[in-house]
Enzyme design. Structure first.
Site: not given
Length: 385
Positions: A208, A309
């Site tokens: 992340h 994604h």
């Protein structure tokens, strides 16, 4: 046919992991509507983008929805002087997806048939465990075995501890550090998930983008030692290609980036400088169906696989899927859970991900039909049709 309105739908859904979803409906004077999605990771961003969508409505009323490329540039350039990447590109994405949906409905064809036709009949998925169940060893094993037993063969997870009291979606980069104890815990969890998943399941590690260069390198080298990791995602924040280059040069595990890159132009330095083994643009953020197809074609020239994604809702998943059905260099498509009931509650017909593969809905356009009663019942005040 003319565009009559662009409507942001901010829809609550507490049980799906996100507190709310941001869909976008483009309406026409012939009664045909198209659907897009933006759904960011925080309520603050959702509301800000929803307000921008309303401004796009004023910009597009009266335009021909069949002029998809022209509309893409009209919206994109309208935001150039505020910074054309990010929020402006999010709006472009939702409108673009909706226009492709309208075009498919008008012509009676799925979007993939308008992009050159299929090169595959279904789409291999990677999915996520519910990490709220990772409090005990038994919880980890049970969750991972459930995914594997459902037929999924790719699992992505973030093994790194969050800052105390800060949800991952709101995690803010401060010092980019991870302690040796926390790194040890992350590797133990990763090893446990490998054991539970078995040797044939591909494991994807998501950082992340919250580590600095030395810590990202340390983590990558620990993953190298552990072995069997298919990719290491966003090891450093997305703002610095030089930081990514330093990590890339010091670890062997394959690297994936791209969910926070916007438009083909952001992917040029990644591809030209060989900074990633996989690219993962988000169709609802990077510029929509038009842009995802262009990015995939660019990546194909470098023999880099594309894996869209998806951390949002059904439009995100299916819009990306419509493009990937036409893309030779496709790896996998992402779903936020192996159980798609959180997506399906918005729809009249559930999505099919049996056997760990997404089968695109058979209808024209995206192939999605929203349950309008559900949307109206759960819409936030001021953000609905």
């Amino acid at each position: 046919m003319k565009i009559t309105e662009v409507v942001p739908w901010l829809v609550g859904s507490e049980s799906t992991g996100w507190g709310e979803y941001l869909f976008v409906e483009v309406r026409t004077d012939e009664g045909v509507s198209g659907w897009g999605e933006i759904t960011t990771t925080t309520p603050t961003a959702n509301r800000g983008i929803a307000a921008m969508v309303r401004q796009a409505s004023d910009l597009l009323v009266g335009d021909d929805p069949a002029r998809i490329e022209d509309t893409w540039h009209k919206v994109f350039r309208a935001f150039t002087y505020m910074g054309s990447r990010g929020a402006g590109t999010n709006v472009v994405s939702a409108v673009d997806i909706a226009l492709w949906d309208i075009r498919g409905k008008v012509l009676g064809l799925p979007i993939c048939e308008l992009l050159g036709g299929r090169v595959r009949d279904d789409l291999l998925i990677y999915t996520h465990p519910d990490q709220r169940r990772f409090g005990t060893r038994d919880g980890v094993v049970e969750e991972i075995r459930g995914i594997v037993d459902s037929g999924h063969t790719g699992i992505k997870f973030d093994p790194f501890p969050n800052k105390p009291g800060v949800p991952l979606a709101d995690d803010r980069y401060l010092d980019g550090r991870i302690s040796r104890g926390e790194l040890g815990q992350a590797m133990e969890l990763t090893a446990l998930i490998r054991e539970a998943a078995g040797p044939d399941v591909e494991l994807l590690i998501d950082a992340h983008g919250r580590f600095d260069v030395p810590n990202a390198i340390r983590i990558g080298q620990a993953l190298d030692e552990l072995g069997g990791i298919h990719w290491y995602e966003e090891p450093v924040p997305p703002e610095s290609y030089r930081a990514l280059e330093q990590v890339r040069g010091r670890v062997r595990v394959p690297i994936s980036v791209g969910e926070r890159l916007h438009t083909r132009w952001d992917f040029v330095p990644v591809l030209e400088n060989r900074l990633a083994d996989f690219v993962m643009p988000d169709v609802t953020w990077t510029g929509g169906i038009s842009e995802l197809k262009k990015i995939a074609t660019m990546a194909e020239a470098y023999y880099v696989p594309v894996s869209p994604h998806d951390a949002a809702g059904p439009v995100n998943l299916v819009a990306g899927g419509q493009v990937m059905a036409t893309v030779p260099n496709f790896y996998r498509i992402e779903s936020s859970r192996h159980d798609l009931s959180g997506y399906n509650r918005f729809l009249t017909t559930p999505l099919d991900n049996s056997g760990g593969r997404l089968k695109l809905p058979p209808g024209p356009g995206l192939g999605l039909e929203f349950d309008m009663d559900h949307l109206r019942a759960h819409a936030r005040d001021g953000f609905h049709g």
